[in-house]
Design a protein around this motif. Structure first.
Motif, PDB file in Angstrom:
ATOM      1  N   PHE A 166       0.817  -1.030  -0.006  1.00  0.00           N
ATOM      2  CA  PHE A 166       0.009   0.135  -0.010  1.00  0.00           C
ATOM      3  C   PHE A 166       1.010   1.367   0.028  1.00  0.00           C
ATOM      4  O   PHE A 166       1.945   1.282   0.980  1.00  0.00           O
ATOM      5  CB  PHE A 166      -0.945  -0.085   1.252  1.00  0.00           C
ATOM      6  N   GLN A 167       0.601   2.270  -1.036  1.00  0.00           N
ATOM      7  CA  GLN A 167       1.413   3.344  -0.993  1.00  0.00           C
ATOM      8  C   GLN A 167       0.369   4.435  -0.956  1.00  0.00           C
ATOM      9  O   GLN A 167      -0.536   4.419  -1.789  1.00  0.00           O
ATOM     10  CB  GLN A 167       2.478   3.420  -2.124  1.00  0.00           C
ATOM     11  N   MET A 168       0.755   5.534  -0.408  1.00  0.00           N
ATOM     12  CA  MET A 168      -0.329   6.804  -0.415  1.00  0.00           C
ATOM     13  C   MET A 168       0.626   8.123  -0.369  1.00  0.00           C
ATOM     14  O   MET A 168       1.370   8.081   0.438  1.00  0.00           O
ATOM     15  CB  MET A 168      -1.477   6.937   0.687  1.00  0.00           C
ATOM     16  N   LYS A 169       0.477   9.215  -1.245  1.00  0.00           N
ATOM     17  CA  LYS A 169       1.185  10.396  -1.191  1.00  0.00           C
ATOM     18  C   LYS A 169      -0.031  11.341  -1.423  1.00  0.00           C
ATOM     19  O   LYS A 169      -0.835  11.196  -2.320  1.00  0.00           O
ATOM     20  CB  LYS A 169       2.142  10.297  -2.234  1.00  0.00           C
ATOM     21  N   GLY A 170      -0.075  12.509  -0.589  1.00  0.00           N
ATOM     22  CA  GLY A 170      -0.823  13.392  -0.790  1.00  0.00           C
ATOM     23  C   GLY A 170      -0.578  14.779  -0.184  1.00  0.00           C
ATOM     24  O   GLY A 170       0.809  15.107   0.481  1.00  0.00           O
ATOM     25  N   ALA A 171      -1.336  15.669  -0.387  1.00  0.00           N
ATOM     26  CA  ALA A 171      -0.985  17.061   0.252  1.00  0.00           C
ATOM     27  C   ALA A 171      -2.303  18.013   0.713  1.00  0.00           C
ATOM     28  O   ALA A 171      -3.490  17.548   0.311  1.00  0.00           O
ATOM     29  CB  ALA A 171      -0.199  18.067  -0.869  1.00  0.00           C
ATOM     30  N   MET A 172      -2.278  18.727   1.716  1.00  0.00           N
ATOM     31  CA  MET A 172      -3.345  19.624   1.865  1.00  0.00           C
ATOM     32  C   MET A 172      -2.895  20.964   2.128  1.00  0.00           C
ATOM     33  O   MET A 172      -1.795  21.105   2.520  1.00  0.00           O
ATOM     34  CB  MET A 172      -3.640  18.968   3.442  1.00  0.00           C
ATOM     35  N   GLN A 173      -3.672  21.913   1.985  1.00  0.00           N
ATOM     36  CA  GLN A 173      -3.280  23.338   1.847  1.00  0.00           C
ATOM     37  C   GLN A 173      -4.201  24.154   2.762  1.00  0.00           C
ATOM     38  O   GLN A 173      -5.284  23.707   3.117  1.00  0.00           O
ATOM     39  CB  GLN A 173      -3.153  23.893   0.429  1.00  0.00           C
ATOM     40  N   GLY A 174      -3.579  25.196   3.279  1.00  0.00           N
ATOM     41  CA  GLY A 174      -4.566  25.965   3.940  1.00  0.00           C
ATOM     42  C   GLY A 174      -4.905  25.637   5.287  1.00  0.00           C
ATOM     43  O   GLY A 174      -6.431  25.755   5.773  1.00  0.00           O
ATOM     44  N   LEU A 175      -3.952  24.947   6.150  1.00  0.00           N
ATOM     45  CA  LEU A 175      -4.761  24.072   7.379  1.00  0.00           C
ATOM     46  C   LEU A 175      -5.021  25.153   8.344  1.00  0.00           C
ATOM     47  O   LEU A 175      -4.268  26.076   8.866  1.00  0.00           O
ATOM     48  CB  LEU A 175      -3.868  23.127   7.920  1.00  0.00           C
ATOM     49  N   LYS A 176      -6.318  25.050   9.074  1.00  0.00           N
ATOM     50  CA  LYS A 176      -6.518  26.035  10.287  1.00  0.00           C
ATOM     51  C   LYS A 176      -7.130  25.179  11.370  1.00  0.00           C
ATOM     52  O   LYS A 176      -7.989  24.165  10.995  1.00  0.00           O
ATOM     53  CB  LYS A 176      -7.437  27.181   9.768  1.00  0.00           C
ATOM     54  N   LEU A 177      -6.744  25.045  12.426  1.00  0.00           N
ATOM     55  CA  LEU A 177      -7.163  24.306  13.654  1.00  0.00           C
ATOM     56  C   LEU A 177      -7.709  25.320  14.732  1.00  0.00           C
ATOM     57  O   LEU A 177      -6.957  26.031  15.240  1.00  0.00           O
ATOM     58  CB  LEU A 177      -6.383  23.266  14.083  1.00  0.00           C
ATOM     59  N   ASP A 178      -8.751  25.194  15.148  1.00  0.00           N
ATOM     60  CA  ASP A 178      -9.396  25.897  16.474  1.00  0.00           C
ATOM     61  C   ASP A 178      -9.706  24.849  17.403  1.00  0.00           C
ATOM     62  O   ASP A 178     -10.600  24.023  17.310  1.00  0.00           O
ATOM     63  CB  ASP A 178     -10.293  26.918  16.206  1.00  0.00           C
ATOM     64  N   GLY A 179      -9.546  25.058  18.886  1.00  0.00           N
ATOM     65  CA  GLY A 179      -9.739  24.189  19.601  1.00  0.00           C
ATOM     66  C   GLY A 179      -9.893  24.763  21.133  1.00  0.00           C
ATOM     67  O   GLY A 179      -9.219  25.643  21.399  1.00  0.00           O
ATOM     68  N   THR A 180     -10.886  24.050  21.811  1.00  0.00           N
ATOM     69  CA  THR A 180     -11.118  24.633  23.255  1.00  0.00           C
ATOM     70  C   THR A 180     -10.996  23.051  23.937  1.00  0.00           C
ATOM     71  O   THR A 180     -11.650  22.083  23.440  1.00  0.00           O
ATOM     72  CB  THR A 180     -12.390  25.439  23.524  1.00  0.00           C
ATOM     73  N   GLY A 181     -11.008  23.159  25.395  1.00  0.00           N
ATOM     74  CA  GLY A 181     -11.256  22.122  26.197  1.00  0.00           C
ATOM     75  C   GLY A 181     -11.054  22.361  27.476  1.00  0.00           C
ATOM     76  O   GLY A 181     -10.566  23.484  28.026  1.00  0.00           O
ATOM     77  N   LYS A 182     -11.540  21.730  28.318  1.00  0.00           N
ATOM     78  CA  LYS A 182     -11.322  21.593  29.949  1.00  0.00           C
ATOM     79  C   LYS A 182     -11.166  20.305  30.261  1.00  0.00           C
ATOM     80  O   LYS A 182     -11.721  19.106  30.259  1.00  0.00           O
ATOM     81  CB  LYS A 182     -12.796  22.233  30.349  1.00  0.00           C
ATOM     82  N   LEU A 183      -9.980  20.363  31.013  1.00  0.00           N
ATOM     83  CA  LEU A 183      -9.407  19.042  31.436  1.00  0.00           C
ATOM     84  C   LEU A 183      -9.394  19.031  32.946  1.00  0.00           C
ATOM     85  O   LEU A 183      -8.945  20.141  33.610  1.00  0.00           O
ATOM     86  CB  LEU A 183      -7.892  18.729  30.854  1.00  0.00           C
ATOM     87  N   PRO A 184     -10.064  17.914  33.552  1.00  0.00           N
ATOM     88  CA  PRO A 184      -9.682  17.791  35.148  1.00  0.00           C
ATOM     89  C   PRO A 184      -8.388  17.861  35.560  1.00  0.00           C
ATOM     90  O   PRO A 184      -7.760  17.107  34.731  1.00  0.00           O
ATOM     91  CB  PRO A 184     -10.553  16.488  35.413  1.00  0.00           C
ATOM     92  N   ILE A 185      -8.096  18.511  36.447  1.00  0.00           N
ATOM     93  CA  ILE A 185      -6.953  18.299  37.321  1.00  0.00           C
ATOM     94  C   ILE A 185      -6.378  16.827  37.527  1.00  0.00           C
ATOM     95  O   ILE A 185      -5.293  16.645  37.557  1.00  0.00           O
ATOM     96  CB  ILE A 185      -6.709  19.487  38.491  1.00  0.00           C
ATOM     97  N   ALA A 186      -7.193  16.191  38.201  1.00  0.00           N
ATOM     98  CA  ALA A 186      -7.123  14.743  38.529  1.00  0.00           C
ATOM     99  C   ALA A 186      -8.110  13.923  38.341  1.00  0.00           C
ATOM    100  O   ALA A 186      -9.286  14.060  38.788  1.00  0.00           O
ATOM    101  CB  ALA A 186      -6.795  14.607  39.956  1.00  0.00           C
ATOM    102  N   SER A 187      -8.020  13.042  37.309  1.00  0.00           N
ATOM    103  CA  SER A 187      -9.171  12.181  36.730  1.00  0.00           C
ATOM    104  C   SER A 187      -8.368  10.981  35.949  1.00  0.00           C
ATOM    105  O   SER A 187      -7.322  11.050  35.714  1.00  0.00           O
ATOM    106  CB  SER A 187     -10.175  12.833  35.870  1.00  0.00           C
ATOM    107  N   ASP A 188      -9.216   9.990  35.983  1.00  0.00           N
ATOM    108  CA  ASP A 188      -8.805   8.769  35.305  1.00  0.00           C
ATOM    109  C   ASP A 188      -9.089   8.811  33.943  1.00  0.00           C
ATOM    110  O   ASP A 188     -10.125   8.748  33.258  1.00  0.00           O
ATOM    111  CB  ASP A 188      -9.662   7.421  35.817  1.00  0.00           C
ATOM    112  N   VAL A 189      -7.935   9.092  33.071  1.00  0.00           N
ATOM    113  CA  VAL A 189      -8.306   9.508  31.760  1.00  0.00           C
ATOM    114  C   VAL A 189      -8.445   8.262  30.690  1.00  0.00           C
ATOM    115  O   VAL A 189      -8.902   8.297  29.742  1.00  0.00           O
ATOM    116  CB  VAL A 189      -6.774  10.183  31.270  1.00  0.00           C
ATOM    117  N   GLN A 190      -8.444   7.046  31.686  1.00  0.00           N
ATOM    118  CA  GLN A 190      -8.929   5.865  30.778  1.00  0.00           C
ATOM    119  C   GLN A 190     -10.139   5.595  31.025  1.00  0.00           C
ATOM    120  O   GLN A 190     -10.880   4.476  30.521  1.00  0.00           O
ATOM    121  CB  GLN A 190      -7.980   4.833  31.021  1.00  0.00           C
ATOM    122  N   ASN A 191     -10.828   6.308  31.973  1.00  0.00           N
ATOM    123  CA  ASN A 191     -12.290   6.028  31.870  1.00  0.00           C
ATOM    124  C   ASN A 191     -13.084   7.617  31.810  1.00  0.00           C
ATOM    125  O   ASN A 191     -13.153   8.327  32.429  1.00  0.00           O
ATOM    126  CB  ASN A 191     -12.687   5.954  33.528  1.00  0.00           C
TER     127      ASN A 191
END
Length: 511
Positions: A213-238
């Motif tokens: 399997f071979q794949m070549k490609g390209a993307m132009q003009g990428l823009k990412l906006d993100g927000t989040g709230k993360l507990p200070i202490a929590s089980d990240v696997q739950n």
């Protein structure tokens, strides 16, 4: 994959981030402490060698380790970053000096299965990162002329797999990112990132067969906006526990265009090639107490394929291809929103494909459109993301939720000279599971309009694709379920289910 997403959401702060003017002097030790706190809240155990100097902290061999849960095979995931320096600038800001070249070593050590080590080279051209603000309220700004990530090697139970077997090479240009993080009862993070272009090259060759399997490609003009709230202490696997502790995240990712070429060969599935271009893409995903939202679309799509299993090349295009769904994730006594939508706008096939079933061009070949947009209300009766409750559901014959309402916002199918549209609303009585054989009894109606149905049937009969007796049966069914509408070759239909469970078509009971 969830471990890798933790890695890159965490180490993005460790490899990609500078700042606005600070109101107070920030120390190198405070920034390093913020990094450690962030990694810890993301579920990593952090160890490193550090040398504290006058206005600086030199960090080496930073190791991030996460213990995997049993569902992921147990064991641990680990990534090692070589060197990072934190240096006070004398203007209240702290520079984070990133190496121009480094190797990230990741290892997966499950309780059962194969031990895997992955080495990824990360190169940057003219990286610049600065932190500013106050402890607990920091802004990181990052820029680089270019960056490249390349798979150096994979070792599986002591056996090294080289680039001739597995290859991954990603090159980015003109990177810029601003991340703001504040710490209170939760850690709040917001970020904006732009990348002028991304080129990728990946390949895999199975050493035990001829599969490749071979794949070549390209993307132009990428823009990412993100927000989040993360507990200070929590089980990240739950995830359920994290949601209970206030976790939420939302990311919007867009491009202004892209393309790729791929080829594959398989002993069982044959071989083929494909290439595609698009004028843009959008990806929205969010997760939180309101549920999981996934929304992806592409515009200006052109696709060409050539497969050994098919005698002809396949080509199609579309103005837009998209899918969206929303689903609740947690138990609630209140109704929660859900939805699903599919869009295929102005879809066109090549004449080569049309000629397979319409060689004399009797059917209109105008671009086709398909839209299905549904939303509704439901109740989730179990926290199925909680491993303990999920185990109970697997073993018990228990209904995990209730369907309360469905709204058909839009149905549209416009193709080969005929067009069907519709909308409607239904509510469901979950106390009545007898009327419709175990399904909650619906009550409501859907209104449908069909234009061009008889003309399409005539063409299909003329093409010998539809026998005359079947065409007659189709017309009889339309006569039963529909009534003439305004305009030529127009049919209307109102399908209702009343409070007694009777099904009616245009007022006539059919069930």
């Amino acid at each position: 994959m969830s471990r890798i997403s933790h890695l890159f959401s965490g180490t993005a702060l460790a490899i990609c981030l500078p700042a606005t003017a600070a109101l107070a002097d920030l120390t190198a030790e405070e920034v390093w402490a913020d990094w450690q706190s962030y990694m810890s809240s993301a579920g990593y155990a952090v160890t490193a060698s550090e040398v504290v100097g006058s206005g600086s902290v030199a960090v080496s061999d930073m190791t991030l380790t996460m213990e995997m849960d049993d569902a992921s095979g147990g064991g641990a995931f680990e990534v090692v970053l070589e060197t990072i320096n934190f240096v006070e600038q004398g203007d209240g800001t702290v520079a984070i000096e990133l190496p121009a070249s480094t190797t990230m070593n990741m290892s997966f050590q499950p309780e059962t299965g194969e031990n895997v080590t992955v080495a990824v080279d990360f190169d940057q051209t003219a990286p610049n990162m600065v932190a500013a603000g106050d402890p607990g309220d920091l802004t990181y700004t990052y820029a680089a002329e270019a960056a490249r990530m390349a798979l150096q090697g994979v070792t599986i139970d002591g056996i090294t797999v080289g680039p001739q077997i597995a290859k991954l090479d990603v090159t980015m240009t003109d990177l810029a990112q601003v991340v703001k993080t504040t710490v209170g009862t939760l850690r709040s993070v917001s970020q904006d990132m732009t990348i002028a272009s991304v080129d990728y090259d990946l390949a895999f060759n199975d050493p035990e067969s001829d599969d490749s399997f071979q794949m070549k490609g390209a993307m132009q003009g990428l823009k990412l906006d993100g927000t989040g709230k993360l507990p200070i202490a929590s089980d990240v696997q739950n995830l359920n526990a994290m949601l209970n502790d206030g976790f939420q995240a939302a990311v919007t990712f867009t491009t202004t265009g892209g393309n790729y070429d791929l080829s594959f060969s398989s002993e069982t599935d044959g071989s083929g090639t494909a290439n595609a271009t698009s004028t843009g893409a959008a990806f929205d995903v969010s997760i939180g107490p309101d549920g999981l939202l996934y929304d992806v679309s592409q515009t200006g799509v052109d696709m060409n394929m050539l497969l050994t299993e098919l005698p002809l090349p396949l080509s199609f295009s579309a103005a837009e291809i998209g899918t969206r769904f929303l689903m609740p994730l947690q138990k609630s006594t209140e109704e929660q929103d859900f939805g699903i939508a599919v869009t295929l706008n102005e879809f066109s096939m090549s004449d080569v494909i049309w000629s397979l079933f319409d060689p004399t061009s009797q059917l209109p070949r105008d671009p086709a459109t398909l839209v299905v947009d549904l939303s509704g209300k439901a109740k989730v009766l179990f926290d199925f993301l909680d491993p303990a409750q999920a185990a109970v559901l697997d073993q018990a014959d228990t209904v995990p939720g209730e369907l309360n309402a469905v709204t058909i916002n839009k149905i549209e199918l416009d193709a080969v000279g005929a067009r069907l549209t519709g909308s409607g609303d239904f509510v469901f009585d979950n106390t009545d599971l007898a009327t419709f054989d175990g399904v909650p009894r619906p009550e409501g109606a859907v209104d449908l309009t069909m234009v061009g149905a008889n003309g399409l049937i005539d063409k299909l009969v003329g093409m010998s694709l539809l026998p005359e007796d079947q065409a007659m049966g189709a017309r009889m069914m339309m006569g039963l379920f529909a009534v003439p509408g305004e305009g030529e070759d127009t049919l209307n239909s109102k399908i209702e289910v009343n409070d007694q469970g009777h099904v009616l078509a245009n007022g006539q009971r059919i069930r």
